[in-house]
Write a protein that holds these residues in place. Sequence first.
Motif, PDB file in Angstrom:
ATOM      1  N   VAL A 135       0.840  -1.212   0.000  1.00  9.69           N
ATOM      2  CA  VAL A 135       0.000   0.000   0.000  1.00  9.69           C
ATOM      3  C   VAL A 135       0.869   1.254   0.000  1.00  9.69           C
ATOM      4  CG1 VAL A 135      -1.689   1.313   1.348  1.00  9.69           C
ATOM      5  CG2 VAL A 135      -1.958  -1.158   1.075  1.00  9.69           C
ATOM      6  N   GLU A 136       1.955   1.234   0.777  1.00  9.10           N
ATOM      7  CA  GLU A 136       2.853   2.389   0.817  1.00  9.10           C
ATOM      8  C   GLU A 136       3.450   2.677  -0.565  1.00  9.10           C
ATOM      9  OE1 GLU A 136       5.666   1.322   3.762  1.00  9.10           O
ATOM     10  OE2 GLU A 136       4.424   1.988   5.457  1.00  9.10           O
ATOM     11  N   VAL A 137       3.852   1.613  -1.274  1.00 10.49           N
ATOM     12  CA  VAL A 137       4.418   1.797  -2.620  1.00 10.49           C
ATOM     13  C   VAL A 137       3.374   2.379  -3.556  1.00 10.49           C
ATOM     14  CG1 VAL A 137       5.285   0.562  -4.653  1.00 10.49           C
ATOM     15  CG2 VAL A 137       6.192   0.037  -2.380  1.00 10.49           C
ATOM     16  N   MET A 138       2.160   1.875  -3.489  1.00 13.16           N
ATOM     17  CA  MET A 138       1.102   2.391  -4.363  1.00 13.16           C
ATOM     18  C   MET A 138       0.791   3.852  -4.036  1.00 13.16           C
ATOM     19  SD  MET A 138      -1.454  -0.899  -4.619  1.00 13.16           S
ATOM     20  CE  MET A 138      -2.549  -0.050  -5.751  1.00 13.16           C
ATOM     21  N   GLU A 139       0.763   4.209  -2.742  1.00 13.77           N
ATOM     22  CA  GLU A 139       0.536   5.610  -2.368  1.00 13.77           C
ATOM     23  C   GLU A 139       1.645   6.507  -2.901  1.00 13.77           C
ATOM     24  OE1 GLU A 139      -0.019   4.983   1.968  1.00 13.77           O
ATOM     25  OE2 GLU A 139      -1.835   6.173   1.684  1.00 13.77           O
ATOM     26  N   ASP A 140       2.882   6.022  -2.797  1.00 13.52           N
ATOM     27  CA  ASP A 140       4.016   6.815  -3.278  1.00 13.52           C
ATOM     28  C   ASP A 140       3.956   7.040  -4.776  1.00 13.52           C
ATOM     29  OD1 ASP A 140       4.906   6.871  -0.699  1.00 13.52           O
ATOM     30  OD2 ASP A 140       6.469   5.350  -0.968  1.00 13.52           O
ATOM     31  N   ARG A 141       3.367   6.103  -5.514  1.00  9.43           N
ATOM     32  CA  ARG A 141       3.355   6.190  -6.977  1.00  9.43           C
ATOM     33  C   ARG A 141       2.057   6.746  -7.530  1.00  9.43           C
ATOM     34  NH1 ARG A 141       7.995   6.400  -8.932  1.00  9.43           N
ATOM     35  NH2 ARG A 141       7.173   5.679 -10.952  1.00  9.43           N
ATOM     36  N   VAL A 142       1.170   7.192  -6.665  1.00 11.13           N
ATOM     37  CA  VAL A 142      -0.127   7.702  -7.132  1.00 11.13           C
ATOM     38  C   VAL A 142       0.041   8.833  -8.139  1.00 11.13           C
ATOM     39  CG1 VAL A 142      -2.087   9.101  -6.381  1.00 11.13           C
ATOM     40  CG2 VAL A 142      -1.602   6.934  -5.243  1.00 11.13           C
ATOM     41  N   THR A 143       0.886   9.815  -7.813  1.00 12.62           N
ATOM     42  CA  THR A 143       1.034  10.989  -8.696  1.00 12.62           C
ATOM     43  C   THR A 143       1.648  10.621 -10.042  1.00 12.62           C
ATOM     44  OG1 THR A 143       3.161  11.486  -7.639  1.00 12.62           O
ATOM     45  CG2 THR A 143       1.190  12.587  -6.771  1.00 12.62           C
ATOM     46  N   HIS A 144       2.415   9.535 -10.104  1.00 15.72           N
ATOM     47  CA  HIS A 144       3.022   9.126 -11.355  1.00 15.72           C
ATOM     48  C   HIS A 144       2.044   8.320 -12.216  1.00 15.72           C
ATOM     49  CE1 HIS A 144       6.471   9.855  -8.685  1.00 15.72           C
ATOM     50  NE2 HIS A 144       7.162  10.143  -9.801  1.00 15.72           N
ATOM     51  N   VAL A 145       1.091   7.666 -11.581  1.00 15.46           N
ATOM     52  CA  VAL A 145       0.169   6.804 -12.308  1.00 15.46           C
ATOM     53  C   VAL A 145      -1.095   7.542 -12.720  1.00 15.46           C
ATOM     54  CG1 VAL A 145      -1.268   4.719 -12.127  1.00 15.46           C
ATOM     55  CG2 VAL A 145       1.049   4.719 -11.195  1.00 15.46           C
ATOM     56  N   ALA A 175      -5.224  12.295  -8.890  1.00 16.50           N
ATOM     57  CA  ALA A 175      -4.358  11.720  -7.865  1.00 16.50           C
ATOM     58  C   ALA A 175      -5.095  11.499  -6.549  1.00 16.50           C
ATOM     59  CB  ALA A 175      -3.137  12.611  -7.645  1.00 16.50           C
ATOM     60  N   GLU A 176      -5.881  12.468  -6.109  1.00 15.77           N
ATOM     61  CA  GLU A 176      -6.558  12.344  -4.823  1.00 15.77           C
ATOM     62  C   GLU A 176      -7.592  11.228  -4.850  1.00 15.77           C
ATOM     63  OE1 GLU A 176      -7.242  12.881  -0.880  1.00 15.77           O
ATOM     64  OE2 GLU A 176      -5.626  13.672  -2.131  1.00 15.77           O
ATOM     65  N   ALA A 177      -8.330  11.130  -5.963  1.00 13.58           N
ATOM     66  CA  ALA A 177      -9.334  10.067  -6.073  1.00 13.58           C
ATOM     67  C   ALA A 177      -8.672   8.693  -6.035  1.00 13.58           C
ATOM     68  CB  ALA A 177     -10.137  10.240  -7.364  1.00 13.58           C
ATOM     69  N   LEU A 178      -7.529   8.554  -6.713  1.00 13.69           N
ATOM     70  CA  LEU A 178      -6.828   7.269  -6.701  1.00 13.69           C
ATOM     71  C   LEU A 178      -6.272   6.976  -5.319  1.00 13.69           C
ATOM     72  CD1 LEU A 178      -5.828   4.794  -8.185  1.00 13.69           C
ATOM     73  CD2 LEU A 178      -3.810   6.096  -8.908  1.00 13.69           C
ATOM     74  N   ARG A 179      -5.767   7.995  -4.629  1.00 13.00           N
ATOM     75  CA  ARG A 179      -5.218   7.788  -3.284  1.00 13.00           C
ATOM     76  C   ARG A 179      -6.313   7.307  -2.337  1.00 13.00           C
ATOM     77  NH1 ARG A 179      -2.784  12.078  -2.987  1.00 13.00           N
ATOM     78  NH2 ARG A 179      -0.642  11.329  -3.320  1.00 13.00           N
ATOM     79  N   VAL A 180      -7.481   7.921  -2.402  1.00 13.50           N
ATOM     80  CA  VAL A 180      -8.595   7.516  -1.548  1.00 13.50           C
ATOM     81  C   VAL A 180      -9.020   6.077  -1.869  1.00 13.50           C
ATOM     82  CG1 VAL A 180     -11.025   7.932  -0.999  1.00 13.50           C
ATOM     83  CG2 VAL A 180      -9.436   9.853  -1.162  1.00 13.50           C
ATOM     84  N   ALA A 181      -9.032   5.743  -3.180  1.00 11.79           N
ATOM     85  CA  ALA A 181      -9.408   4.380  -3.568  1.00 11.79           C
ATOM     86  C   ALA A 181      -8.422   3.367  -3.013  1.00 11.79           C
ATOM     87  CB  ALA A 181      -9.479   4.289  -5.092  1.00 11.79           C
ATOM     88  N   VAL A 182      -7.126   3.701  -3.074  1.00 11.87           N
ATOM     89  CA  VAL A 182      -6.106   2.798  -2.548  1.00 11.87           C
ATOM     90  C   VAL A 182      -6.305   2.585  -1.053  1.00 11.87           C
ATOM     91  CG1 VAL A 182      -3.642   2.550  -2.064  1.00 11.87           C
ATOM     92  CG2 VAL A 182      -4.401   3.267  -4.333  1.00 11.87           C
ATOM     93  N   LEU A 183      -6.568   3.638  -0.309  1.00 16.73           N
ATOM     94  CA  LEU A 183      -6.745   3.515   1.141  1.00 16.73           C
ATOM     95  C   LEU A 183      -7.982   2.701   1.482  1.00 16.73           C
ATOM     96  CD1 LEU A 183      -5.793   7.134   2.285  1.00 16.73           C
ATOM     97  CD2 LEU A 183      -4.441   5.052   2.517  1.00 16.73           C
ATOM     98  N   GLN A 184      -9.085   2.952   0.751  1.00 14.12           N
ATOM     99  CA  GLN A 184     -10.306   2.193   1.020  1.00 14.12           C
ATOM    100  C   GLN A 184     -10.108   0.714   0.660  1.00 14.12           C
ATOM    101  OE1 GLN A 184     -13.212   4.421  -1.237  1.00 14.12           O
ATOM    102  NE2 GLN A 184     -13.922   5.476   0.597  1.00 14.12           N
ATOM    103  N   TYR A 185      -9.440   0.505  -0.432  1.00 14.57           N
ATOM    104  CA  TYR A 185      -9.206  -0.875  -0.867  1.00 14.57           C
ATOM    105  C   TYR A 185      -8.282  -1.601   0.113  1.00 14.57           C
ATOM    106  CZ  TYR A 185      -8.179  -4.831  -3.907  1.00 14.57           C
ATOM    107  OH  TYR A 185      -8.043  -6.093  -4.428  1.00 14.57           O
ATOM    108  N   SER A 186      -7.302  -0.910   0.669  1.00 13.45           N
ATOM    109  CA  SER A 186      -6.400  -1.545   1.636  1.00 13.45           C
ATOM    110  C   SER A 186      -7.163  -2.010   2.870  1.00 13.45           C
ATOM    111  CB  SER A 186      -5.281  -0.578   2.035  1.00 13.45           C
ATOM    112  OG  SER A 186      -5.786   0.521   2.774  1.00 13.45           O
ATOM    113  N   ARG A 187      -8.209  -1.278   3.227  1.00 12.10           N
ATOM    114  CA  ARG A 187      -9.046  -1.720   4.359  1.00 12.10           C
ATOM    115  C   ARG A 187      -9.748  -3.031   4.010  1.00 12.10           C
ATOM    116  NH1 ARG A 187     -14.166   1.857   5.563  1.00 12.10           N
ATOM    117  NH2 ARG A 187     -14.677   0.871   3.568  1.00 12.10           N
TER     118      ARG A 187
END
Length: 389
Positions: free
Chosen positions: A100-110, A116-128
């Motif tokens: 999850v940390e790697v995906m958060e770090d790469r959000v702005t590049h992907v 970026a913010e929508a993808l970051r929120v999706a990653v956090l919700q999905y990690s739960r």
Amino acid sequence: MSAARPSEATLRRLERASGALATQAVARMDDTLPWFRSMPADQRSWVMLVAQAGIASLVEWCRHPGRPPRLGGEVFGAAPRELVRAVPLKQTVDLVKVTVEVMEDRVTHVAEPGDAEALRVAVLQYSREVAFATAHVYASYAENRGAWDARLEALVVDALVRGERSDELPGRAAALGWATTAPVLVLVGHTAPDVDDLHTAVRRAARSMRAEVLVGVHADQLVVVLGGVADLGPVAERVSREFGPGPVVSGPAVDSLALAADSAAGALAGLRAAVAWPGAPRPVPADELLAERALDGDPLARAALAERVAGPLHATGGGVLDTVHAVLASGGNLEASARALFVHPNTVRYRLKRATELTGLSATDPRGAWTLRVALALSALDGGRSLWA
């Protein structure tokens, strides 16, 4: 999920980057988790597969926000069940955290611009969701493993009760964590009617004394295999408190689980015959019930009495054997025995001492006298067809 979800363009970019992200996640695991570096190559490759499957499942989840993610099959199904056995839950949580940390770090590049913010929120919700799925996978594995262990333990104990002497038994028991070589003994008695979880109670009692234990229930009989400590007597005494009313019999100690069927045979024969000794201690060693077992038709007990008692007495000659007969006939009165034999009482004492050395039984002790009587009676009934010759 947030109303502002990642765009389709961002999800496509995430799909294309899934392999690179999984590789980066594994590389960070290698840098930050010492235990991960020591894992075999095949297990590390399984982790890579799980990470890639997790990213692919995230994309699918974002495209269908109303559908719960099928993490059990889509993500954890990417690796064999052996991974659950090889990696404990705590370490799996560390793996998920790093990914999850790697995906958060790469959000702005992907992400596409503004996504970026929508993808970051999706990653956090999905990690739960992954965290809940991880707990479910390990809970299911523990439940299945517990059921499998219970079946395997029942098979091992049943094999011993049936008298199976197999080199496979130690291997089966090793799968249950059994590591004992010697000594091993089997304890049998009746089940306690008012105990809901008898297996747990017995295990707790045995392990409180650092002993290894296998437990089985056959009809109303409780069968317990003990090992792991040099002196199993105190362990058997403690565990016997968990049995129901009635006698508890311990079989003879043997050198390995492969030979434990011999201990089980003695214990079960002793349990059948123990009714003939109402005052028997609890537990009572099966060898102390040889007389009762022989009268009950146990050929092993009859052979043991011939070999250990009648045979040695006959081999010493008439003096010792005649003295034992005389003392038994007089009810243990040494003076009366001496008069009947026309010898000094000290001679009777000497001969009885010799008899005790040979057999381990005293003719002046009630239990010893009883066993001697039965052994010599059976010897006489054999009519010269001695089992010890």
